[in-house]
Design a protein around this motif. Structure first.
Motif, mmCIF file in Angstrom:
data_model
loop_
_atom_site.group_PDB
_atom_site.id
_atom_site.type_symbol
_atom_site.label_atom_id
_atom_site.label_comp_id
_atom_site.label_asym_id
_atom_site.label_seq_id
_atom_site.Cartn_x
_atom_site.Cartn_y
_atom_site.Cartn_z
ATOM 1 N N SER A 84 -5.562 3.398 -6.446
ATOM 2 C CA SER A 84 -6.055 4.269 -7.546
ATOM 3 C C SER A 84 -6.114 3.176 -8.744
ATOM 4 N N GLN A 85 -5.152 2.474 -9.156
ATOM 5 C CA GLN A 85 -5.249 1.529 -10.302
ATOM 6 C C GLN A 85 -5.372 0.131 -9.944
ATOM 7 N N SER A 86 -5.653 -0.412 -8.587
ATOM 8 C CA SER A 86 -5.760 -1.815 -8.471
ATOM 9 C C SER A 86 -6.489 -1.989 -7.304
ATOM 10 N N ILE A 87 -7.144 -2.979 -7.184
ATOM 11 C CA ILE A 87 -8.259 -3.221 -6.136
ATOM 12 C C ILE A 87 -7.754 -4.448 -5.237
ATOM 13 N N MET A 88 -6.461 -4.718 -5.545
ATOM 14 C CA MET A 88 -6.195 -6.022 -4.819
ATOM 15 C C MET A 88 -4.552 -5.754 -4.734
ATOM 16 N N LYS A 90 -6.487 -10.109 4.735
ATOM 17 C CA LYS A 90 -6.298 -11.660 5.096
ATOM 18 C C LYS A 90 -4.729 -11.589 5.323
ATOM 19 N N ILE A 91 -4.434 -12.177 6.689
ATOM 20 C CA ILE A 91 -2.851 -12.426 7.048
ATOM 21 C C ILE A 91 -2.983 -13.719 7.364
ATOM 22 N N LYS A 125 -10.682 -10.846 7.658
ATOM 23 C CA LYS A 125 -11.743 -9.806 8.103
ATOM 24 C C LYS A 125 -11.973 -8.662 7.353
ATOM 25 N N ASN A 126 -13.068 -8.267 7.229
ATOM 26 C CA ASN A 126 -13.423 -6.807 6.586
ATOM 27 C C ASN A 126 -12.994 -5.802 7.316
ATOM 28 N N ALA A 127 -12.615 -4.736 6.683
ATOM 29 C CA ALA A 127 -11.989 -3.434 7.401
ATOM 30 C C ALA A 127 -13.299 -3.024 8.400
ATOM 31 N N SER A 128 -14.618 -3.187 7.934
ATOM 32 C CA SER A 128 -15.640 -2.881 8.805
ATOM 33 C C SER A 128 -15.568 -3.515 10.096
ATOM 34 N N ILE A 130 -4.846 -7.587 0.621
ATOM 35 C CA ILE A 130 -5.890 -6.424 0.756
ATOM 36 C C ILE A 130 -6.662 -6.447 -0.632
ATOM 37 N N SER A 131 -7.983 -6.661 -0.469
ATOM 38 C CA SER A 131 -8.525 -6.334 -1.469
ATOM 39 C C SER A 131 -10.018 -5.594 -1.349
ATOM 40 N N LEU A 132 -10.229 -4.474 -2.260
ATOM 41 C CA LEU A 132 -11.357 -3.786 -2.055
ATOM 42 C C LEU A 132 -12.587 -4.743 -2.529
#
Length: 166
Positions: free
Chosen positions: A55-59, A98-99, A110-113, A137-139
């Motif tokens: 909600s407040q962060s993209i990463m 990213k792991i 990888k992207n979630a898609s 994890i980043s949007l």
């Protein structure tokens, strides 16, 4: 005198007999069976626990802790291929996963898609034992529409009984 000598010799043999042992079977052996067992262990944990709120962060970036006592496989999978807006099925915000585990020479980006179908990685011949890594994890785009977005990212570690690379 001869009789005295024979008696003395008999007494000497009688007294020293238990000290002198003549064994005709000298090939005895001892066989000892040894065993031990350690149960399989392969677990993964995150510093953030099991929930991340975008909600407040993209990463988000967090440490991962793996404890595995044999060769390991790791798999990742996304339920929806991104954060899905609950009220509208057609709005999905993709994110990047990213792991990294340097000790295992593991870097998954990888992207979630791309991970709606499970993506697997094997540690090869490396046994990680207690190993730390990172999860980022980043949007790919910010959340724009009002409502609740959800997805579940599954990261599983388990013993790898097959000896193959990736």
């Amino acid at each position: 005198m001869r009789q005295f000598l024979l008696i003395n010799l008999s007494i000497i043999l009688l007294l020293t007999g238990p000290l002198i042992s003549i064994n005709t079977k000298a090939n005895e052996s001892l066989t000892i069976f040894l065993s031990g067992m350690i149960k399989d262990k392969c677990v993964i944990e995150s510093e953030f626990g099991k929930a991340l709120d975008f909600s407040q962060s993209i990463m988000y970036k967090t440490k991962l802790h793996v404890d595995c006592n044999q060769k390991m496989s790791l798999s990742i999978r996304s339920d929806f291929g991104g954060l899905k807006l609950q009220e509208q099925n057609n709005i999905i915000v993709d994110y990047n996963v990213k792991i990294e585990f340097n000790r295992l020479n593991l870097a998954i980006n990888k992207n979630a898609s791309e991970i709606i179908s499970e993506y697997k990685f094997n540690s090869g011949n490396i046994i990680p034992f207690k190993t730390d890594g990172t999860l980022s994890i980043s949007l790919l785009d910010s959340l724009k529409y009002s409502g609740e977005y959800i997805d579940t990212l599954h990261i599983d570690v388990y013993p790898n009984f097959v000896n193959n690379e990736n």
